[in-house]
Write a protein that holds these residues in place. Structure first.
Motif, PDB file in Angstrom:
ATOM      1  N   GLN A 199      -1.384  -5.151   7.678  1.00 46.98           N
ATOM      2  CA  GLN A 199      -2.682  -4.519   7.920  1.00 46.98           C
ATOM      3  C   GLN A 199      -3.218  -3.787   6.707  1.00 46.98           C
ATOM      4  OE1 GLN A 199      -1.723  -2.232  11.499  1.00 46.98           O
ATOM      5  NE2 GLN A 199      -3.115  -3.539  12.658  1.00 46.98           N
ATOM      6  N   VAL A 200      -2.397  -3.659   5.673  1.00 49.23           N
ATOM      7  CA  VAL A 200      -2.884  -3.061   4.441  1.00 49.23           C
ATOM      8  C   VAL A 200      -3.867  -3.989   3.726  1.00 49.23           C
ATOM      9  CG1 VAL A 200      -1.173  -3.964   2.818  1.00 49.23           C
ATOM     10  CG2 VAL A 200      -2.020  -1.614   2.549  1.00 49.23           C
ATOM     11  N   PHE A 228      -3.705   1.953  -1.067  1.00 49.85           N
ATOM     12  CA  PHE A 228      -3.033   0.746  -1.561  1.00 49.85           C
ATOM     13  C   PHE A 228      -3.799   0.108  -2.705  1.00 49.85           C
ATOM     14  CE2 PHE A 228      -2.701  -3.895  -1.417  1.00 49.85           C
ATOM     15  CZ  PHE A 228      -1.347  -4.055  -1.647  1.00 49.85           C
ATOM     16  N   LEU A 229      -5.121   0.008  -2.558  1.00 46.81           N
ATOM     17  CA  LEU A 229      -5.922  -0.649  -3.595  1.00 46.81           C
ATOM     18  C   LEU A 229      -5.952   0.175  -4.879  1.00 46.81           C
ATOM     19  CD1 LEU A 229      -8.852  -1.880  -1.339  1.00 46.81           C
ATOM     20  CD2 LEU A 229      -7.115  -3.303  -2.435  1.00 46.81           C
ATOM     21  N   ILE A 230      -6.025   1.495  -4.763  1.00 47.40           N
ATOM     22  CA  ILE A 230      -5.986   2.341  -5.960  1.00 47.40           C
ATOM     23  C   ILE A 230      -4.634   2.202  -6.663  1.00 47.40           C
ATOM     24  CG2 ILE A 230      -5.988   4.732  -6.772  1.00 47.40           C
ATOM     25  CD1 ILE A 230      -8.049   5.364  -4.638  1.00 47.40           C
ATOM     26  N   GLY A 231      -3.561   2.217  -5.878  1.00 46.13           N
ATOM     27  CA  GLY A 231      -2.242   2.042  -6.482  1.00 46.13           C
ATOM     28  C   GLY A 231      -2.082   0.684  -7.130  1.00 46.13           C
ATOM     29  N   LEU A 232      -2.582  -0.360  -6.470  1.00 46.69           N
ATOM     30  CA  LEU A 232      -2.498  -1.703  -7.049  1.00 46.69           C
ATOM     31  C   LEU A 232      -3.272  -1.781  -8.363  1.00 46.69           C
ATOM     32  CD1 LEU A 232      -1.682  -4.700  -6.797  1.00 46.69           C
ATOM     33  CD2 LEU A 232      -3.773  -5.051  -5.462  1.00 46.69           C
ATOM     34  N   ILE A 261       2.569   1.768  -8.432  1.00 46.33           N
ATOM     35  CA  ILE A 261       3.511   1.111  -7.515  1.00 46.33           C
ATOM     36  C   ILE A 261       3.931   2.073  -6.414  1.00 46.33           C
ATOM     37  CG2 ILE A 261       5.815   0.117  -7.347  1.00 46.33           C
ATOM     38  CD1 ILE A 261       5.394  -1.021 -10.154  1.00 46.33           C
ATOM     39  N   ALA A 262       4.165   3.331  -6.778  1.00 41.87           N
ATOM     40  CA  ALA A 262       4.557   4.317  -5.774  1.00 41.87           C
ATOM     41  C   ALA A 262       3.443   4.533  -4.752  1.00 41.87           C
ATOM     42  CB  ALA A 262       4.920   5.637  -6.454  1.00 41.87           C
ATOM     43  N   SER A 267       1.440   3.573   0.799  1.00 40.46           N
ATOM     44  CA  SER A 267       0.435   3.132   1.771  1.00 40.46           C
ATOM     45  C   SER A 267       1.000   2.070   2.707  1.00 40.46           C
ATOM     46  CB  SER A 267      -0.796   2.587   1.039  1.00 40.46           C
ATOM     47  OG  SER A 267      -0.480   1.402   0.331  1.00 40.46           O
ATOM     48  N   VAL A 268       1.812   1.178   2.171  1.00 40.03           N
ATOM     49  CA  VAL A 268       2.433   0.157   3.033  1.00 40.03           C
ATOM     50  C   VAL A 268       3.353   0.810   4.061  1.00 40.03           C
ATOM     51  CG1 VAL A 268       3.974  -1.837   3.062  1.00 40.03           C
ATOM     52  CG2 VAL A 268       2.232  -1.644   1.282  1.00 40.03           C
TER      53      VAL A 268
END
Length: 490
Positions: A199-200, A228-232, A261-262, A267-268
């Motif tokens: 769902q992320v 998640f998108l900011i971390g990616l 990555i953290a 978020s996951v």
């Protein structure tokens, strides 16, 4: 004769970077992709959203499901082309002596591409939201679905740029576009239940006509998607700084990538703790705000019928359809003792059973000592995903008609023969497909075809309206108490 030579003073700090950014903005490949972006947006996301009823929840969530896919081909393609620029032209030795590091050059090229893509995205969202603002009967714009896409643009741009940097080949652009496009799209297929780590995926936002209508829009899942998108994005930009960088730039790039990555992993894990709430949205305990549990106040819109029918103001355009669907049943029950005085739309209750989501709620209730029927409007409205007005009318009549009749006939786990016969007769005269319901008697409490109760129901339905209505007025209390038999029916 002496020749005077003018000497330039030192350049202001950051001026060279500003000139480099300006140069990249002017020559960015993304500029030529803007017409492609506009065409893809109009053909897919805009037309799909405009085909839905003018409700903020439906159009905003439908936009989140599709708009990022529209931007993948031009944005990922342009970013991959820019990222592979130095490698394709074998310019490594030529630019090795430039005063700016390779990481700076790459970040500026990526930033220019992303700025154009972000400006196009905001323009597209502004057009869609502007049209919806002029059509929506109630509520206001939902900003979190738009925010997910706004953060997703830098992420897909960084993904394409990284692939271009490390795989500078003529086939890099088309292969990267295909990989990102199908990766995003097919990332939704493993989602069967909540919680699901998938769902992320920023495309996951199933629209529903009742979501964010009776209760506020719950931003738990969009917040996790944004994290998640900011971390990616941070992790990918850190990877860009690894090749050909000095010691300190490499350390900064490693730290940036580690933080990214953290953040993505966090978020996951947050999404893995999610659970469905009763309002059709996703609740994440660590991101939960108790204010989202309070219902949104509103004034219902009501029609002028013997038994008043009211709906949520967001669904005011469908009040005539709902009234027509329930009109025959309301005519039969108007003035009968025990009949409800009001039929009012209520918030549906969502429950997950295995891989399926069951929508319930509504039914008979008492408000202020007065009997009412809670009406749950079907989650698919006319014009949504091929739903016709006739199909919507049948769905409303089938869901609320039986509840209306049960308030007069009696709602018990084991109804008597007379109660089943009268229920079947009233469904028949109201134009509701009672025969289909009777095919599952254990589920609906109706007589089976060929039974004595079924024959009695046909006789009662064949009576004139005045005779049938007068009998109901005189015998409703005894019928509801279960004291009548088939011999007592006219």
């Amino acid at each position: 004769m002496t020749l005077a030579v003018a000497r330039r003073g030192p350049r202001p700090p950051g001026r060279s970077v500003t000139r480099l950014v300006s140069l990249e903005l002017r020559r960015s490949t993304m500029v030529w992709m803007l017409p492609v972006v506009a065409g893809l947006f109009w053909y897919n996301a805009f037309r799909e959203s405009m085909a839905l009823p003018p409700l903020w929840n439906l159009r905003a969530m439908a936009m989140q499901q599709s708009i990022l896919l529209d931007f993948v081909p031009p944005v990922v393609g342009a970013a991959a082309w820019l990222g592979s620029r130095e490698g394709r032209h074998r310019m490594g030795d030529l630019i090795a002596g430039t005063p700016r590091s390779g990481w700076t050059r790459r970040l500026v090229a990526w930033a220019a591409c992303t700025c154009w893509a972000e400006a196009a995205y905001l323009g597209c969202v502004g057009v869609l939201y502007g049209v919806t603002a002029g059509q929506a009967p109630w509520g206001g714009p939902l900003w979190w679905p738009a925010a997910v896409g706004a953060v997703g643009i830098p992420a897909i741009s960084a993904l394409g740029f990284v692939v271009g940097v490390f795989l500078p080949h003529r086939f890099t652009v088309p292969l990267t576009i295909l990989a990102v496009f199908f990766g995003l799209g097919f990332g939704l297929y493993p989602i069967h239940t909540t919680p699901s780590y998938w769902q992320v995926d920023p495309l996951w936002a199933p629209p529903n006509a009742s979501v964010a209508t009776f209760y506020p829009y719950r931003p738990d899942l969009p917040i996790a998607q944004v994290i998640f998108l900011i971390g990616l994005t941070a992790a990918l930009l850190g990877v860009v700084g690894l090749p050909g960088a000095g010691r300190w730039p490499r350390r900064v790039a490693v730290c940036l990538g580690a933080v990214g990555i953290a953040s993505a992993a966090t978020s996951v894990l947050l999404v893995g703790t999610s659970r469905p709430d009763g309002h059709g949205m996703t609740l994440i305990p660590a991101l939960h705000d108790s204010a989202d549990d309070r219902p949104v106040p509103y004034t219902p819109v009501c029609g002028r019928t013997a038994i008043r029918v009211c709906v949520h103001p967001a669904h005011a355009a469908y009040l005539p359809v709902v009234t027509d669907a329930l009109g025959p049943v309301l005519s039969e029950l108007a003035g009968v003792p025990g009949a409800p005085l009001t039929v009012e739309e209520t918030a549906p209750v969502f429950r997950q059973r295995g891989d399926d989501v069951v929508v319930g709620g509504g039914g008979p209730r008492t408000v202020g000592g007065r009997p009412e029927i809670g009406l749950v409007v079907p989650d698919t409205l006319p014009g949504e995903y091929g739903m016709t007005t006739a199909e919507f009318t049948r769905a409303v009549a089938s869901s609320a008609g039986l509840d209306l009749i049960s308030t007069v006939v009696g709602r018990t786990p084991h109804p008597g023969p007379a109660q089943r016969a009268v229920t079947m007769a009233l469904l028949t005269v109201a134009g509701i497909d009672g025969g289909r319901m009777a095919a599952r008697p254990a589920e609906n409490g109706l007589p089976s075809p060929g039974s004595p109760e079924f024959d009695a129901a046909r006789r009662f339905a064949a009576l004139p309206f005045s005779t049938r209505h007068a009998w109901l007025v005189a015998h409703a209390a005894a019928l509801r108490a279960g004291r009548l038999t088939l011999r007592d029916l006219p």
